[in-house]
Design an enzyme around this catalytic site. Sequence first.
Site, PDB file in Angstrom:
ATOM      1  N   HIS A  23       0.707   7.692   9.501  1.00  0.00           N
ATOM      2  CA  HIS A  23       2.158   7.738   9.298  1.00  0.00           C
ATOM      3  C   HIS A  23       2.786   8.857  10.131  1.00  0.00           C
ATOM      4  O   HIS A  23       3.868   8.695  10.694  1.00  0.00           O
ATOM      5  CB  HIS A  23       2.457   7.932   7.802  1.00  0.00           C
TER       6      HIS A  23
ATOM      7  N   GLU B  29      -2.462   2.977   1.783  1.00  0.00           N
ATOM      8  CA  GLU B  29      -2.216   4.268   1.128  1.00  0.00           C
ATOM      9  C   GLU B  29      -3.498   4.759   0.469  1.00  0.00           C
ATOM     10  O   GLU B  29      -4.142   4.019  -0.276  1.00  0.00           O
ATOM     11  CB  GLU B  29      -1.132   4.124   0.043  1.00  0.00           C
TER      12      GLU B  29
ATOM     13  N   ASP C  93       1.337  12.707   6.857  1.00  0.00           N
ATOM     14  CA  ASP C  93       0.188  11.972   6.324  1.00  0.00           C
ATOM     15  C   ASP C  93      -0.455  11.025   7.344  1.00  0.00           C
ATOM     16  O   ASP C  93       0.248  10.513   8.208  1.00  0.00           O
ATOM     17  CB  ASP C  93       0.566  11.214   5.032  1.00  0.00           C
TER      18      ASP C  93
ATOM     19  N   HIS D  56      -1.861   6.179   5.307  1.00  0.00           N
ATOM     20  CA  HIS D  56      -1.021   7.165   4.607  1.00  0.00           C
ATOM     21  C   HIS D  56      -1.838   7.908   3.539  1.00  0.00           C
ATOM     22  O   HIS D  56      -2.853   7.405   3.086  1.00  0.00           O
ATOM     23  CB  HIS D  56       0.091   6.458   3.815  1.00  0.00           C
TER      24      HIS D  56
ATOM     25  N   THR E  24      -0.822   9.214  -0.404  1.00  0.00           N
ATOM     26  CA  THR E  24       0.265   8.858  -1.325  1.00  0.00           C
ATOM     27  C   THR E  24       1.163  10.038  -1.675  1.00  0.00           C
ATOM     28  O   THR E  24       2.308   9.846  -2.068  1.00  0.00           O
ATOM     29  CB  THR E  24      -0.309   8.307  -2.647  1.00  0.00           C
TER      30      THR E  24
HETATM   31 ZN    ZN Z   1       3.164   7.761   4.452  1.00  0.00          ZN
END
Ligand code: ZN
Length: 260
Positions: A167, A129, A177, A64, A66
């Site tokens: 993601h 992340e 992302d 991901h 953030t």
């Molecule tokens: Zn995400």
Amino acid sequence: MWLLLLVVACNRNPYRTTNKSYKKQVKAFAKQLRQQPPQDVNGAPFWAGTTNFNLRKPNLVIIHHTAQNSCDETLKTFTQPSTQVSAHYVICKDGTVHHMLNDYLRAWHGGVARWGNLTDINSSSIGIELDNNGFEPFTEPQINSLLILLDTLKTKYNIPTANFIGHADIAPTRKVDPNVFFPWKILADKGFGLWYDDTTNLVVPESFNNVEALRIIGYDVHDSTAAIAAFKRKWEGQDSSNVLFDVDRKILFTLYQKYQ
Ligand SMILES: [Zn+2]
């Protein structure tokens, strides 16, 4: 004396209160693990616990960004119960890695998502992340730290090469992302995710079905336009494009063959 107190106060972990909450929650789950299955199900006269088991382990890694402005902001977000979001790891721009949750526990990073027939992504994945506001390139120290972490996770949990995804792959209608700057090819070259082959002399069969190929790769194709956009962002570095031209079909075709 006051100076000493001040130094001690500054060195204190700012997350000591939420860390207490972490330990309390882990203790409660450990208690659940210690419970024996009920012995009287369907009249069994005794309990025969098997001797052969271990912990369930992650089989996917979800990457991901953030969409926040600093690592500190994200650490705060992930330690506030009201946000209901978390990840196992947060990697800052300077390459610092915060391991926020034991890999065997379930973080809340996937949301409503699907990959192939898997719908409870959080139960089977590690969430990573990267500190990034969503519109900027990722830093070199950040990617270096990520590569080291991915190597550790792949070896430790025997995670398949194809199962390092973003993601946006598992939630193409909701998420973008990691953003278009994310170096998926660098990852694929190191064995984290798949990349396409040279398409120079490739002739794609007339009958080749784009949507079916995206589905086989893993995308939820209920909204095929969203899946195409995710595909083009990831493998072609094109944001905001959801049309497949011949050149895209060639790339899709070589990828689809790898997922067969
Ligand atoms: Zn995400």
